[in-house]
Design an enzyme around this catalytic site. Structure first.
Site, PDB file in Angstrom:
ATOM      1  CD  GLU A   1      15.243   5.221 -24.818  1.00  0.00           C
ATOM      2  OE1 GLU A   1      16.635   4.963 -25.126  1.00  0.00           O
ATOM      3  OE2 GLU A   1      14.808   6.388 -25.378  1.00  0.00           O
TER       4      GLU A   1
ATOM      5  CD  GLU B   1      14.213   9.739 -23.727  1.00  0.00           C
ATOM      6  OE1 GLU B   1      14.365   9.367 -22.580  1.00  0.00           O
ATOM      7  OE2 GLU B   1      15.123   9.576 -24.602  1.00  0.00           O
TER       8      GLU B   1
END
Length: 537
Positions: free
Chosen positions: A179, A267
């Site tokens: 991320e 995710e």
């Protein structure tokens, strides 16, 4: 990709598939497979799908047919690595029907950079996946180190080692950066990093799937779609949490798909973005239906027994699998069922622009869900005599050209029934001169600073005096606003990632003379996704 130097790796992969099949047929002789997890007797995901590739923006199997992988991600192996083992993965394959397992190797947070031996847990997961015929995602899990270039050299060495050791297997998938976040974007930081690390992998592994993280915690997939990597077997990840991210992010995914790039949701959670709140199961169903309709593969967060909503297991769950439903959280039960539903369907879903009409009906709590204003319902819409939400506003800062935006709010309930604060979301619209990642702080809130959260959304089509909004929401457990009651003051603060100045004179929601609380319709309130107060720009 077709040069002679790649012949041996390709042959080795075919041999690996054959040996995996022989091994598994031997190991499972006499074993009564769960009918939900076997498309044909004795087969595994890797046997069914073989070497994966990307074709026309779709993940496809060895025959070129679209395939949707579904599975689960570990939590950080430095904390919950004891749940990552062959026994637990076998149970997930046989009882849940997973086809992919993601192993999360944090870089910071006492992860790999501080403790390089954690890579041995990743190797354990890969070797277990090989035996079990599962696909495995090697997740280089950057988080607090928001710029992937901070540990680029370590990433290159890590992926070189793993591509050298496991690149001959057909089931390995490389996730380059979990991320990226903070003051980074696709073109300036993320893409150059991904290009460099991809080249390291491709020197040892010519054709296994690579997944590139995207900006703003892997939500800026539209930026990657506008300037994709040259490697044909690369996908781009989108991360979402059902209580925080909604229609606006699905729109970004559709934009990317329509540009011809492939997406993998490596995710996602049933909670809000903190990992808590909810679970938002209706909103999660909107998302899983959406992913199925587009043929987008996914891995849920997370295989952990942590005391948080997004954890699949309840505290104290067996470390080796064998979990009855009584050891699953509400999220775990939902995810298990979502995997089992159509888990053996080798169908990559509908067209990129497929029917998503359900989003408006079921996506209520999602951040950015269908707006009341989208179907022409502008203005104050208090919902009749039974219920009325009123937003009051004042500015906490009359300096229009400094580095902070300080809108202050109070929500009043003028209706006849109590309203859950967690069902409400406030949107404040403004122009972002910085074009940087945004930061959100709460200076004070009567309900508790820690219970107020925010998501920033860039409008797909800029409006007059607005190209962005901040959506402010509230954790579960914040309580209710009784009839005639109010939330009390909420005093947030917004800064650009580089702390540059804003110009609030051209902000739609800003009121320069509004220094005392008064009803304010230039900011909007949504209740379970429906516009109930204010006028959208």
């Amino acid at each position: 990709m077709m040069n002679g130097q790649w012949v041996l790796p390709r042959i080795a992969k075919r041999v690996a598939v054959m040996l995996t099949a022989v091994l598994l047929l031997t190991l499972t002789n006499g074993f009564n497979w769960n009918a939900q997890t076997a498309e044909a007797a004795g087969t595994t995901p890797v046997e069914r799908y073989g070497q994966l590739s990307v074709k026309n923006g779709k993940l496809v199997d060895k025959t070129g047919k679209p395939v949707q992988l579904k599975g689960i991600s570990s939590h950080g192996v430095q904390w919950f690595g004891d749940l990552v083992n062959e026994d637990s993965m076998k149970w997930l394959r046989d009882d849940w029907g997973i086809s992919v397992f993601r192993v999360a190797l944090y870089t910071e947070e006492d992860g790999y950079i501080a403790n390089p031996s954690l890579k041995n847990k990743v190797k354990e997961a890969i070797e277990a996946a090989q035996k079990l015929g599962l696909y495995v995602i090697i997740d280089w899990h950057i988080l607090s180190d928001g710029d992937p270039n901070i540990h680029k050299n370590e990433a290159k060495a890590f992926f070189n080692e793993f591509a050298t050791q496991y690149g001959n297997l057909p089931n390995v998938i490389y996730e380059l950066a979990n991320e990226p976040n903070g003051n980074v974007n696709w073109n300036n930081q993320i893409r150059p990093y991904a290009l460099e690390v991809s080249q390291v992998i491709r020197a040892k592994d010519p054709d296994n799937i690579i997944i590139a993280g995207t900006g703003m915690w892997s939500q800026d997939v539209h930026d990657a779609a506008d300037n994709p990597l040259p490697d044909k077997n690369t996908l781009y990840t989108v991360h979402f949490y059902a209580g925080t991210h909604g229609q606006y992010l699905r729109d970004r995914v559709d934009y990317a798909l329509n540009k011809g790039v492939g997406i993998f949701a490596t995710e996602w959670g049933t909670s809000d973005a903190s990992g808590n709140g909810g679970p938002f199961l209706n909103e999660s169903k909107v998302w899983t239906d959406f992913l199925a309709s587009r043929g987008i593969s996914w891995a849920n967060w997370s295989l952990a027994d942590k005391n948080e909503t997004s954890a699949a297991l309840l505290p104290g769950a067996n470390r080796k699998g064998g979990w009855p439903d009584s050891q699953l959280s509400a999220s775990g039960k939902f995810v298990k069922q979502a995997i089992l539903e159509g888990s053996n369907n080798n169908n990559g879903g509908g067209n990129n622009g497929g029917d998503s009409g359900e989003d408006g009906n079921n996506g209520g709590n999602n951040s950015g869900g269908n707006n009341g204003g989208d179907n022409g319902n502008g203005g104050s819409t208090p919902g009749g005599d039974d219920q009325g939400i009123v937003l009051q506003y004042r500015t906490g800062d009359t300096n229009t050209k400094d580095n902070a935006i300080r809108p202050e709010f109070n929500i009043k309930n003028t209706g006849k029934t109590a309203v859950k604060l967690s069902d409400l979301k406030i949107r404040y619209y403004y122009t972002d001169e910085s074009k940087q990642g945004q930061q959100f702080f709460v200076d004070w809130a009567k309900v508790g600073n820690e219970k107020v959260k925010a998501t920033f959304v860039t409008l797909p089509e800029p409006k007059a005096k607005a190209d962005k909004y901040v959506e402010i929401s509230f954790n579960d457990g914040t309580g209710t606003i009784q009839p005639g009651g109010e939330s009390g003051e909420i005093q947030p603060r917004i800064h650009a990632g580089n702390w540059s100045n804003f110009d609030e004179t051209n902000d739609y929601s800003y009121g320069a003379s509004q220094t005392a609380f008064a009803n304010w319709d230039r900011a909007t309130v949504y209740q379970q996704g429906k516009l109930v107060w204010g006028i959208e720009p």
